[in-house]
Design a protein around this motif. Structure first.
Motif, PDB file in Angstrom:
ATOM      1  N   TYR A  21       1.158   0.512 -11.826  1.00 55.67           N
ATOM      2  CA  TYR A  21       1.901   0.538 -10.566  1.00 55.67           C
ATOM      3  C   TYR A  21       1.215   1.445  -9.548  1.00 55.67           C
ATOM      4  CZ  TYR A  21       5.387  -1.771 -13.394  1.00 55.67           C
ATOM      5  OH  TYR A  21       6.026  -2.662 -14.220  1.00 55.67           O
ATOM      6  N   VAL A  22       0.788   2.613  -9.986  1.00 56.71           N
ATOM      7  CA  VAL A  22       0.080   3.544  -9.113  1.00 56.71           C
ATOM      8  C   VAL A  22      -1.219   2.901  -8.614  1.00 56.71           C
ATOM      9  CG1 VAL A  22      -1.080   5.789  -9.002  1.00 56.71           C
ATOM     10  CG2 VAL A  22       1.128   5.575 -10.177  1.00 56.71           C
ATOM     11  N   SER A  23      -1.852   2.116  -9.462  1.00 57.63           N
ATOM     12  CA  SER A  23      -3.104   1.444  -9.088  1.00 57.63           C
ATOM     13  C   SER A  23      -2.922   0.515  -7.893  1.00 57.63           C
ATOM     14  CB  SER A  23      -3.662   0.656 -10.268  1.00 57.63           C
ATOM     15  OG  SER A  23      -4.018   1.525 -11.301  1.00 57.63           O
ATOM     16  N   ARG A  24      -1.764  -0.091  -7.772  1.00 56.69           N
ATOM     17  CA  ARG A  24      -1.487  -0.949  -6.610  1.00 56.69           C
ATOM     18  C   ARG A  24      -1.605  -0.135  -5.321  1.00 56.69           C
ATOM     19  NH1 ARG A  24       4.301  -3.671  -8.226  1.00 56.69           N
ATOM     20  NH2 ARG A  24       3.704  -4.451 -10.283  1.00 56.69           N
ATOM     21  N   ILE A  25      -1.033   1.052  -5.361  1.00 55.05           N
ATOM     22  CA  ILE A  25      -1.034   1.919  -4.184  1.00 55.05           C
ATOM     23  C   ILE A  25      -2.443   2.399  -3.864  1.00 55.05           C
ATOM     24  CG2 ILE A  25      -0.203   4.125  -3.276  1.00 55.05           C
ATOM     25  CD1 ILE A  25       2.361   3.629  -5.014  1.00 55.05           C
ATOM     26  N   ILE A  26      -3.170   2.826  -4.884  1.00 57.10           N
ATOM     27  CA  ILE A  26      -4.525   3.343  -4.659  1.00 57.10           C
ATOM     28  C   ILE A  26      -5.433   2.229  -4.149  1.00 57.10           C
ATOM     29  CG2 ILE A  26      -6.529   4.450  -5.731  1.00 57.10           C
ATOM     30  CD1 ILE A  26      -3.895   6.176  -5.352  1.00 57.10           C
ATOM     31  N   LYS A  27      -5.286   1.033  -4.663  1.00 51.89           N
ATOM     32  CA  LYS A  27      -6.085  -0.103  -4.195  1.00 51.89           C
ATOM     33  C   LYS A  27      -5.819  -0.351  -2.710  1.00 51.89           C
ATOM     34  CE  LYS A  27      -7.256  -4.843  -5.476  1.00 51.89           C
ATOM     35  NZ  LYS A  27      -6.901  -5.807  -4.462  1.00 51.89           N
ATOM     36  N   PHE A  28      -4.564  -0.326  -2.313  1.00 51.11           N
ATOM     37  CA  PHE A  28      -4.200  -0.507  -0.906  1.00 51.11           C
ATOM     38  C   PHE A  28      -4.848   0.569  -0.025  1.00 51.11           C
ATOM     39  CE2 PHE A  28      -1.120   1.698   1.911  1.00 51.11           C
ATOM     40  CZ  PHE A  28      -1.350   0.969   3.066  1.00 51.11           C
ATOM     41  N   ILE A  29      -4.733   1.837  -0.441  1.00 52.83           N
ATOM     42  CA  ILE A  29      -5.305   2.928   0.349  1.00 52.83           C
ATOM     43  C   ILE A  29      -6.819   2.787   0.432  1.00 52.83           C
ATOM     44  CG2 ILE A  29      -5.669   5.433   0.437  1.00 52.83           C
ATOM     45  CD1 ILE A  29      -2.825   5.721  -0.718  1.00 52.83           C
TER      46      ILE A  29
END
Length: 104
Positions: A21-29
């Protein structure tokens, strides 16, 4: 202006490991081009306005919202007029004072 934000956001209803789930956010950033640093306890990013910073946090939440019933977020802001690139400059200032590179 420089807006430094340190935040952590993750679902609390998905068990012990939430890295997917955190990876989704980091990918977006990462794809947004916003300067950031990932740490074991959160992520630090820099924008030029408070509005941009809040939009990043809002988008991060929207990436989790569809399949997460409960999301936890902490955020700290350091807002300074007349400065930029503080994500790097704050580290360089410390390195200059201690006479060596800080461990990364």
């Amino acid at each position: 202006m420089s807006v430094l934000v340190e935040f952590a956001m993750f679902p609390t209803d998905k068990g012990e490991s939430v890295s997917s789930y955190v990876s989704r956010i980091i990918k977006f950033i990462d794809e947004s081009g916003i300067p950031y640093k990932l740490t074991p306890m959160g992520t630090i990013f820099e924008t030029e306005t408070i509005e941009e910073a809040l939009k990043v946090l809002e988008q991060a939440y929207k990436l989790l919202e569809p399949d997460c019933n409960r999301v936890y977020c902490t955020a700290k802001f350091d807002i300074r007029k007349g400065r930029s690139n503080r994500l790097e400059q704050k580290i360089k200032s410390i390195e200059k004072k201690i006479g060596k590179e800080v461990r990364k």
